[in-house]
Design a protein around this motif. Structure first.
Motif, PDB file in Angstrom:
ATOM      1  N   LEU A  52      45.228  33.601  26.572  1.00  0.00           N
ATOM      2  CA  LEU A  52      46.292  33.770  27.722  1.00  0.00           C
ATOM      3  C   LEU A  52      45.998  35.157  28.384  1.00  0.00           C
ATOM      4  O   LEU A  52      45.985  35.633  29.421  1.00  0.00           O
ATOM      5  N   ALA A  53      45.367  36.125  27.202  1.00  0.00           N
ATOM      6  CA  ALA A  53      45.216  37.481  27.624  1.00  0.00           C
ATOM      7  C   ALA A  53      44.008  37.447  28.538  1.00  0.00           C
ATOM      8  O   ALA A  53      43.567  38.322  29.534  1.00  0.00           O
ATOM      9  N   GLU A  54      42.931  36.561  28.301  1.00  0.00           N
ATOM     10  CA  GLU A  54      41.693  36.361  29.030  1.00  0.00           C
ATOM     11  C   GLU A  54      42.082  35.784  30.482  1.00  0.00           C
ATOM     12  O   GLU A  54      41.617  36.149  31.515  1.00  0.00           O
ATOM     13  N   VAL A  55      43.047  34.742  30.639  1.00  0.00           N
ATOM     14  CA  VAL A  55      43.578  34.512  31.687  1.00  0.00           C
ATOM     15  C   VAL A  55      44.110  35.589  32.680  1.00  0.00           C
ATOM     16  O   VAL A  55      43.638  35.732  33.910  1.00  0.00           O
ATOM     17  N   CYS A  56      44.994  36.465  31.850  1.00  0.00           N
ATOM     18  CA  CYS A  56      45.720  37.447  32.920  1.00  0.00           C
ATOM     19  C   CYS A  56      44.561  38.318  33.300  1.00  0.00           C
ATOM     20  O   CYS A  56      44.324  39.143  34.248  1.00  0.00           O
ATOM     21  N   LEU A  57      43.580  38.786  32.436  1.00  0.00           N
ATOM     22  CA  LEU A  57      42.380  39.671  32.739  1.00  0.00           C
ATOM     23  C   LEU A  57      41.446  39.201  33.955  1.00  0.00           C
ATOM     24  O   LEU A  57      41.135  39.672  35.115  1.00  0.00           O
ATOM     25  N   LEU A  58      41.255  37.771  34.143  1.00  0.00           N
ATOM     26  CA  LEU A  58      40.629  37.117  35.060  1.00  0.00           C
ATOM     27  C   LEU A  58      41.403  37.151  36.522  1.00  0.00           C
ATOM     28  O   LEU A  58      40.996  37.385  37.497  1.00  0.00           O
ATOM     29  N   ALA A  59      42.549  36.847  36.341  1.00  0.00           N
ATOM     30  CA  ALA A  59      43.665  37.054  37.271  1.00  0.00           C
ATOM     31  C   ALA A  59      43.543  38.264  37.877  1.00  0.00           C
ATOM     32  O   ALA A  59      43.525  38.519  39.351  1.00  0.00           O
ATOM     33  N   ALA A  60      43.903  39.647  37.387  1.00  0.00           N
ATOM     34  CA  ALA A  60      43.920  40.959  37.745  1.00  0.00           C
ATOM     35  C   ALA A  60      42.392  41.271  38.280  1.00  0.00           C
ATOM     36  O   ALA A  60      42.227  41.912  39.594  1.00  0.00           O
ATOM     37  N   ALA A  61      41.311  40.496  37.765  1.00  0.00           N
ATOM     38  CA  ALA A  61      39.930  41.060  38.343  1.00  0.00           C
ATOM     39  C   ALA A  61      39.832  40.121  39.681  1.00  0.00           C
ATOM     40  O   ALA A  61      39.269  40.755  40.548  1.00  0.00           O
ATOM     41  N   THR A  62      40.172  38.851  39.698  1.00  0.00           N
ATOM     42  CA  THR A  62      40.246  38.356  41.043  1.00  0.00           C
ATOM     43  C   THR A  62      40.982  38.995  42.213  1.00  0.00           C
ATOM     44  O   THR A  62      40.559  39.260  43.332  1.00  0.00           O
ATOM     45  N   LEU A  63      42.102  39.385  41.699  1.00  0.00           N
ATOM     46  CA  LEU A  63      43.016  40.036  42.531  1.00  0.00           C
ATOM     47  C   LEU A  63      42.492  41.452  43.201  1.00  0.00           C
ATOM     48  O   LEU A  63      42.362  41.850  44.295  1.00  0.00           O
ATOM     49  N   ALA A  64      41.938  42.243  42.033  1.00  0.00           N
ATOM     50  CA  ALA A  64      41.115  43.568  42.595  1.00  0.00           C
ATOM     51  C   ALA A  64      39.842  43.189  43.463  1.00  0.00           C
ATOM     52  O   ALA A  64      39.816  43.970  44.335  1.00  0.00           O
ATOM     53  N   ALA A  65      39.140  42.384  43.241  1.00  0.00           N
ATOM     54  CA  ALA A  65      37.967  41.825  44.167  1.00  0.00           C
ATOM     55  C   ALA A  65      38.394  41.673  45.609  1.00  0.00           C
ATOM     56  O   ALA A  65      37.887  41.996  46.534  1.00  0.00           O
ATOM     57  N   MET A  66      39.628  40.710  45.638  1.00  0.00           N
ATOM     58  CA  MET A  66      39.980  40.408  47.023  1.00  0.00           C
ATOM     59  C   MET A  66      40.403  41.938  47.932  1.00  0.00           C
ATOM     60  O   MET A  66      40.235  41.829  48.959  1.00  0.00           O
ATOM     61  N   VAL A  67      41.266  42.443  47.059  1.00  0.00           N
ATOM     62  CA  VAL A  67      41.684  43.753  47.618  1.00  0.00           C
ATOM     63  C   VAL A  67      40.529  44.534  48.107  1.00  0.00           C
ATOM     64  O   VAL A  67      40.549  45.318  49.093  1.00  0.00           O
ATOM     65  N   ALA A  68      39.420  44.695  47.212  1.00  0.00           N
ATOM     66  CA  ALA A  68      38.326  45.529  47.555  1.00  0.00           C
ATOM     67  C   ALA A  68      37.506  44.857  48.605  1.00  0.00           C
ATOM     68  O   ALA A  68      36.834  45.754  49.339  1.00  0.00           O
ATOM     69  N   ALA A  69      37.448  43.768  48.688  1.00  0.00           N
ATOM     70  CA  ALA A  69      36.831  42.875  50.018  1.00  0.00           C
ATOM     71  C   ALA A  69      37.510  43.205  51.166  1.00  0.00           C
ATOM     72  O   ALA A  69      36.907  43.666  52.304  1.00  0.00           O
ATOM     73  N   GLY A  70      39.013  43.154  51.346  1.00  0.00           N
ATOM     74  CA  GLY A  70      39.707  43.549  52.238  1.00  0.00           C
ATOM     75  C   GLY A  70      39.387  44.953  52.876  1.00  0.00           C
ATOM     76  O   GLY A  70      39.198  45.319  53.917  1.00  0.00           O
ATOM     77  N   LEU A  71      39.372  45.819  51.994  1.00  0.00           N
ATOM     78  CA  LEU A  71      39.182  47.383  52.105  1.00  0.00           C
ATOM     79  C   LEU A  71      37.826  47.678  52.566  1.00  0.00           C
ATOM     80  O   LEU A  71      37.460  48.513  53.386  1.00  0.00           O
ATOM     81  N   GLY A  72      37.008  46.830  52.006  1.00  0.00           N
ATOM     82  CA  GLY A  72      35.505  47.088  52.373  1.00  0.00           C
ATOM     83  C   GLY A  72      35.305  46.454  53.896  1.00  0.00           C
ATOM     84  O   GLY A  72      34.550  47.056  54.531  1.00  0.00           O
ATOM     85  N   GLN A  73      35.975  45.278  54.148  1.00  0.00           N
ATOM     86  CA  GLN A  73      35.910  44.948  55.639  1.00  0.00           C
ATOM     87  C   GLN A  73      36.337  45.908  56.486  1.00  0.00           C
ATOM     88  O   GLN A  73      36.038  46.216  57.663  1.00  0.00           O
ATOM     89  N   ARG A  74      37.639  46.623  56.288  1.00  0.00           N
ATOM     90  CA  ARG A  74      38.025  47.391  57.126  1.00  0.00           C
ATOM     91  C   ARG A  74      37.327  48.775  57.226  1.00  0.00           C
ATOM     92  O   ARG A  74      36.982  49.211  58.509  1.00  0.00           O
ATOM     93  N   TRP A  75      36.560  49.269  56.240  1.00  0.00           N
ATOM     94  CA  TRP A  75      35.714  50.294  56.214  1.00  0.00           C
ATOM     95  C   TRP A  75      34.496  49.983  57.109  1.00  0.00           C
ATOM     96  O   TRP A  75      34.327  50.955  58.148  1.00  0.00           O
ATOM     97  N   ALA A  76      33.953  48.899  56.868  1.00  0.00           N
ATOM     98  CA  ALA A  76      32.762  48.421  57.823  1.00  0.00           C
ATOM     99  C   ALA A  76      33.006  48.412  59.264  1.00  0.00           C
ATOM    100  O   ALA A  76      32.418  48.733  60.231  1.00  0.00           O
TER     101      ALA A  76
END
Length: 253
Positions: free
Chosen positions: A24-48
């Motif tokens: 379950l800790a692994e699932v939480c870690l993967l979910a947090a990583a996925t959300l962080a990647a989505m936020v980073a992609a959005g900020l990256g598009q805005r910066w670009a």
């Protein structure tokens, strides 16, 4: 996140935490990583987007809209002035040929006033370019001044219920319709402004078969009038019927 959804559902099971806490800790870690990647992609598009466009996209859209509005104002005001100058100059020329001196004086007076007003309008529009302020069209209260000295009959209803923004749109449409009538039509022009549930502006002028635009070949003037009406939430139509060219704009009040 869809792939992780079965594991996320099991996070609420207390017994599962006791049996397999690592899973379950692994699932939480993967979910947090996925959300962080989505936020980073959005900020990256805005910066670009900022880097590529050199400014906020919303500011660029606003600037394009301001330039479009300014172009329509310049086209309408200066185009109308030039049409009036042409009509009055032709009237003065005809009066001179027939030795009608008082009519020459009247035509030249209207020509001078029109040229002076056009110069003022041009100064205002150039100041808008310099300062970046929005250009404001006169309201229907200036309609009498617009048609002064021209062969125009105006029927104007009550204007106390007409909002200023709607009045400006109606004036701009009337000015461009009058310009087209002076340029392409003949004989007297009739302007009717009716105010009820909506404001209905109608402009009629006599025309011939070869003076009105061909279907599917609208000029900048007709396109601008239709655009103004649509932006105000109204409609715009034009048609030719029995030798009369009519434009009609319906604007909500």
């Amino acid at each position: 996140m869809l792939l992780l959804s079965p594991g996320l559902v099991r996070l609420g099971d207390v017994s599962r935490w006791r049996a397999a806490p690592g899973e379950l800790a692994e699932v939480c870690l993967l979910a947090a990583a996925t959300l962080a990647a989505m936020v980073a992609a959005g900020l990256g598009q805005r910066w670009a987007a900022r880097r590529l466009l050199g400014a906020e996209p919303s500011r660029i859209i606003e600037e394009l809209g301001r330039r479009q509005s300014l172009a329509m104002e310049l086209h309408d005001s200066v185009g109308h002035a030039l049409s009036v100058v042409l009509v009055q100059a032709m009237a003065a020329q005809a009066a001179l040929q027939k030795a009608r001196v008082p009519e020459v004086g009247d035509s030249l007076g209207h020509l001078t006033n029109t040229a002076r007003n056009a110069q003022q309008d041009l100064d205002v529009l150039l100041r808008v370019l310099d300062d970046g302020d929005p250009a404001e069209t006169p309201t229907l209260g200036s309609l009498r001044e617009l048609i002064r000295g021209l062969d125009v009959r105006a029927n104007v209803g009550r204007l106390d219920r007409v909002p200023a923004a709607t009045s400006r749109v109606a004036f701009a449409i009337a000015r461009e319709a009058l310009t087209n009538a002076l340029r392409h039509g003949q004989g007297p022009i009739v302007i009717d402004v009716a105010t009820g549930d909506d404001l209905i502006l109608t402009v009629d002028n006599k025309t011939t078969d070869n003076t009105s635009p061909q279907p599917g070949r609208e000029g900048r003037g007709l396109t601008g009038m239709r655009m103004r009406a649509r932006l105000a939430g109204g409609t715009f139509v034009h048609k030719r019927m029995e030798g009369t060219w009519r434009i009609q704009a319906t604007l909500p009040l």
